[in-house]
Design an enzyme around this catalytic site. Structure first.
Site, PDB file in Angstrom:
ATOM      1  N   ASN A  15       0.878  -1.109  -0.012  1.00 33.47           N
ATOM      2  CA  ASN A  15       0.037   0.084   0.177  1.00 33.47           C
ATOM      3  C   ASN A  15       0.970   1.158  -0.065  1.00 33.47           C
ATOM      4  O   ASN A  15       1.976   1.278   0.341  1.00 33.47           O
ATOM      5  CB  ASN A  15      -0.801   0.178   1.302  1.00 33.47           C
ATOM      6  CG  ASN A  15      -1.815  -0.915   1.362  1.00 33.47           C
ATOM      7  OD1 ASN A  15      -2.458  -1.396   0.351  1.00 33.47           O
ATOM      8  ND2 ASN A  15      -2.156  -1.319   2.647  1.00 33.47           N
ATOM      9  N   ASP A  17       0.585   4.606   2.040  1.00 34.90           N
ATOM     10  CA  ASP A  17       0.034   5.214   3.505  1.00 34.90           C
ATOM     11  C   ASP A  17      -0.095   6.583   3.298  1.00 34.90           C
ATOM     12  O   ASP A  17       0.855   7.291   3.130  1.00 34.90           O
ATOM     13  CB  ASP A  17       0.784   4.697   4.624  1.00 34.90           C
ATOM     14  CG  ASP A  17       0.690   3.340   4.877  1.00 34.90           C
ATOM     15  OD1 ASP A  17      -0.064   2.431   4.128  1.00 34.90           O
ATOM     16  OD2 ASP A  17       1.298   2.673   5.834  1.00 34.90           O
ATOM     17  N   GLY A  45       2.152  -6.502   4.143  1.00 34.20           N
ATOM     18  CA  GLY A  45       3.243  -7.306   3.394  1.00 34.20           C
ATOM     19  C   GLY A  45       4.523  -6.811   3.210  1.00 34.20           C
ATOM     20  O   GLY A  45       5.535  -7.106   3.531  1.00 34.20           O
ATOM     21  N   GLU A 144      -3.980  -9.392   4.155  1.00 34.27           N
ATOM     22  CA  GLU A 144      -4.399  -8.138   3.124  1.00 34.27           C
ATOM     23  C   GLU A 144      -4.674  -8.729   1.860  1.00 34.27           C
ATOM     24  O   GLU A 144      -4.590  -7.629   1.113  1.00 34.27           O
ATOM     25  CB  GLU A 144      -3.478  -7.231   3.408  1.00 34.27           C
ATOM     26  CG  GLU A 144      -3.956  -6.178   4.752  1.00 34.27           C
ATOM     27  CD  GLU A 144      -3.215  -5.088   4.936  1.00 34.27           C
ATOM     28  OE1 GLU A 144      -3.604  -4.090   5.507  1.00 34.27           O
ATOM     29  OE2 GLU A 144      -2.166  -4.781   4.552  1.00 34.27           O
ATOM     30  N   ASN A 190      -2.562 -11.055  17.354  1.00 37.53           N
ATOM     31  CA  ASN A 190      -2.789 -10.245  18.677  1.00 37.53           C
ATOM     32  C   ASN A 190      -4.054 -10.981  19.421  1.00 37.53           C
ATOM     33  O   ASN A 190      -4.457 -11.874  18.988  1.00 37.53           O
ATOM     34  CB  ASN A 190      -3.115  -8.681  18.383  1.00 37.53           C
ATOM     35  CG  ASN A 190      -4.120  -8.638  17.539  1.00 37.53           C
ATOM     36  OD1 ASN A 190      -4.956  -9.344  17.435  1.00 37.53           O
ATOM     37  ND2 ASN A 190      -4.253  -7.366  16.909  1.00 37.53           N
ATOM     38  N   THR A 226       0.645 -11.438  20.544  1.00 36.56           N
ATOM     39  CA  THR A 226       1.186 -10.178  20.992  1.00 36.56           C
ATOM     40  C   THR A 226       0.137  -9.591  21.773  1.00 36.56           C
ATOM     41  O   THR A 226      -1.037  -9.649  21.231  1.00 36.56           O
ATOM     42  CB  THR A 226       1.597  -9.631  19.798  1.00 36.56           C
ATOM     43  OG1 THR A 226       0.399  -9.227  18.965  1.00 36.56           O
ATOM     44  CG2 THR A 226       2.584 -10.023  19.023  1.00 36.56           C
ATOM     45  N   ALA A 258       4.049  -1.371  13.634  1.00 30.81           N
ATOM     46  CA  ALA A 258       4.935  -1.948  14.751  1.00 30.81           C
ATOM     47  C   ALA A 258       4.782  -3.524  14.677  1.00 30.81           C
ATOM     48  O   ALA A 258       5.714  -4.351  14.981  1.00 30.81           O
ATOM     49  CB  ALA A 258       4.290  -1.532  16.275  1.00 30.81           C
ATOM     50  N   GLY A 259       3.568  -4.102  14.457  1.00 32.76           N
ATOM     51  CA  GLY A 259       3.023  -5.535  14.486  1.00 32.76           C
ATOM     52  C   GLY A 259       3.957  -6.119  13.231  1.00 32.76           C
ATOM     53  O   GLY A 259       4.424  -7.244  13.570  1.00 32.76           O
ATOM     54  N   ASP A 260       4.022  -5.408  12.282  1.00 33.71           N
ATOM     55  CA  ASP A 260       4.608  -5.795  10.821  1.00 33.71           C
ATOM     56  C   ASP A 260       6.185  -5.968  11.377  1.00 33.71           C
ATOM     57  O   ASP A 260       6.918  -7.011  10.656  1.00 33.71           O
ATOM     58  CB  ASP A 260       4.320  -5.163   9.791  1.00 33.71           C
ATOM     59  CG  ASP A 260       2.851  -4.838   9.362  1.00 33.71           C
ATOM     60  OD1 ASP A 260       2.152  -5.604   9.696  1.00 33.71           O
ATOM     61  OD2 ASP A 260       2.711  -3.750   9.059  1.00 33.71           O
ATOM     62  N   GLY A 295       5.446   6.819  10.194  1.00 28.07           N
ATOM     63  CA  GLY A 295       5.460   5.966   9.118  1.00 28.07           C
ATOM     64  C   GLY A 295       5.628   4.606   9.210  1.00 28.07           C
ATOM     65  O   GLY A 295       6.244   4.294  10.241  1.00 28.07           O
ATOM     66  N   SER A 299      10.020   3.626   9.600  1.00 27.98           N
ATOM     67  CA  SER A 299      10.194   3.779  10.902  1.00 27.98           C
ATOM     68  C   SER A 299      10.803   2.306  11.175  1.00 27.98           C
ATOM     69  O   SER A 299      11.439   2.095  12.299  1.00 27.98           O
ATOM     70  CB  SER A 299       8.980   3.506  11.842  1.00 27.98           C
ATOM     71  OG  SER A 299       8.184   2.257  11.550  1.00 27.98           O
TER      72      SER A 299
HETATM   73  O1  RIB Z   1       0.136  -2.688   9.792  1.00 29.01           O
HETATM   74  C1  RIB Z   1       0.194  -1.346   9.011  1.00 29.01           C
HETATM   75  C2  RIB Z   1      -0.086  -1.251   7.481  1.00 29.01           C
HETATM   76  O2  RIB Z   1      -1.595  -1.807   7.405  1.00 29.01           O
HETATM   77  C3  RIB Z   1      -0.110   0.026   7.042  1.00 29.01           C
HETATM   78  O3  RIB Z   1       1.260   0.192   6.402  1.00 29.01           O
HETATM   79  C4  RIB Z   1      -1.218   0.169   6.181  1.00 29.01           C
HETATM   80  O4  RIB Z   1      -0.904   0.310   4.724  1.00 29.01           O
HETATM   81  C5  RIB Z   1      -1.987  -1.155   6.351  1.00 29.01           C
HETATM   82  O5  RIB Z   1      -1.824  -1.915   5.382  1.00 29.01           O
END
Ligand code: RIB
Length: 307
Positions: A15, A17, A45, A144, A190, A226, A258-260, A295, A299
């Site tokens: 995506n 953002d 992703g 997603e 989570n 988490t 943060a989770g990603d 961001g 980040s």
């Molecule tokens: O997990 C954060 C992400 O969720 C963002 O970057 C946004 O694009 C959404 O997919």
């Protein structure tokens, strides 16, 4: 002796953002002034792929972007990170994914995603990438993109002997197919996602253990829940061992991705041979750094910041 970083293929979303950082999150019908706008590369992703690449793993990505400026910029940015983008398909029908994000002064966010091409990735298109999946040590996925594409990727990954890691985010609206869970080696939900998958409300270590046992009974080998400020709960179905690992404390600026970051870092650490608890501590430290910066992809930390 630790192994070298294992190769990771991320099958997931990309995506752009579009974010406004404001004092507070507006209620329905409310307009607030004074926010600051910025754009950043995102998508769960792509964020996980970039997190893993910055932490030292060879990474490839299977995804779908529109034939538009946003998609082109996203792919160029991933290539700039050293990620193999040959698995990214161009969609001539749907636009690239966009996320609209609002962040408050405490770094909490709300996100609405127009998935566009991400939700047009088909199982057949994923099957065409079977060589890439078969060559991976680890295949890392989120929710997603369409479930049939995820199931197909998991099948091909297992055929090739890869470890399958699924981060079931965003929280699924429908129950996940039993076949998918039976193909997942490591699940990283989570608390909300864990409850949606197994029906057990996760509030503390005891309920996390109940949930993890139920999820393991569906075929998942390792469950990593988490739990925000409470920490991260791990359960290994092979040994029956569980552990609650404390969270890092930081002043949050923006919790987006943060989770990603946690998932990408955990994949890297497990891939290089860290024990589960050690890998979770590494991923916690990476995610803690990410929330101190604004961001999604901007980040995400580099390996040298964690050494
Ligand atoms: O997990 C954060 C992400 O969720 C963002 O970057 C946004 O694009 C959404 O997919």
């Amino acid at each position: 002796m630790k192994n070298r970083s294992k190769s990771i293929v991320v099958v997931g979303s990309i995506n752009t953002d579009m974010t406004i950082k404001a004092e507070w999150l507006p209620r329905p019908g409310e307009t607030i002034l004074g926010g600051r706008f910025f754009t950043a590369q995102g998508g769960k992703g792509a964020n996980q792929a970039v997190a893993a690449a910055r932490l030292g793993a060879p990474v490839g990505m299977i995804a779908k972007v529109g034939c538009d400026a946003l998609g082109n910029a996203s792919v160029a940015s991933l290539a700039h990170e050293g990620i193999d983008t040959t698995g990214i398909i161009s969609d001539s029908v749907n636009p690239s994914g966009v996320a609209m994000i609002l962040i408050d002064a405490q770094g909490e966010n709300v996100i609405a995603v127009a998935s566009g091409s991400n939700m047009a990735l088909t199982a057949a298109e994923v099957a065409e990438k079977k060589e890439m999946l078969a060559s991976a040590d680890i295949v890392l996925m989120q929710l997603e993109i369409p479930i049939p594409a995820i199931v197909e990727a998991a099948r091909e990954a297992k055929r090739g002997g890869a470890t399958v890691i699924l981060n079931p985010a965003p929280a699924p609206k429908e129950p996940l197919p039993a076949e998918l869970l039976s193909l997942v080696d490591i699940l990283i939900p989570n608390q909300t996602e864990a409850e949606l998958i197994c029906g057990v409300a996760v509030t503390d270590a005891q309920s996390a253990r109940q949930a993890a046992e139920q999820i393991a009974a569906m075929g998942v080998g390792i469950v990593v829940i988490t739990m925000g400020s409470k920490g991260v709960f791990t359960f290994d179905a092979t040994t029956g061992q569980s552990e609650m690992i404390v969270a890092e404390r930081v002043q949050a600026v923006d919790s987006t991705a943060a989770g990603d970051c946690f998932c990408g870092a955990l994949a890297v650490a497990l891939g290089r041979g860290d024990a589960l608890a050690e890998a979770v501590r590494f991923a916690n430290r990476a995610a803690a750094i990410s929330v101190t910066r604004r961001g999604a992809q901007p980040s995400l930390p580099y390996l040298k910041e964690l050494q």
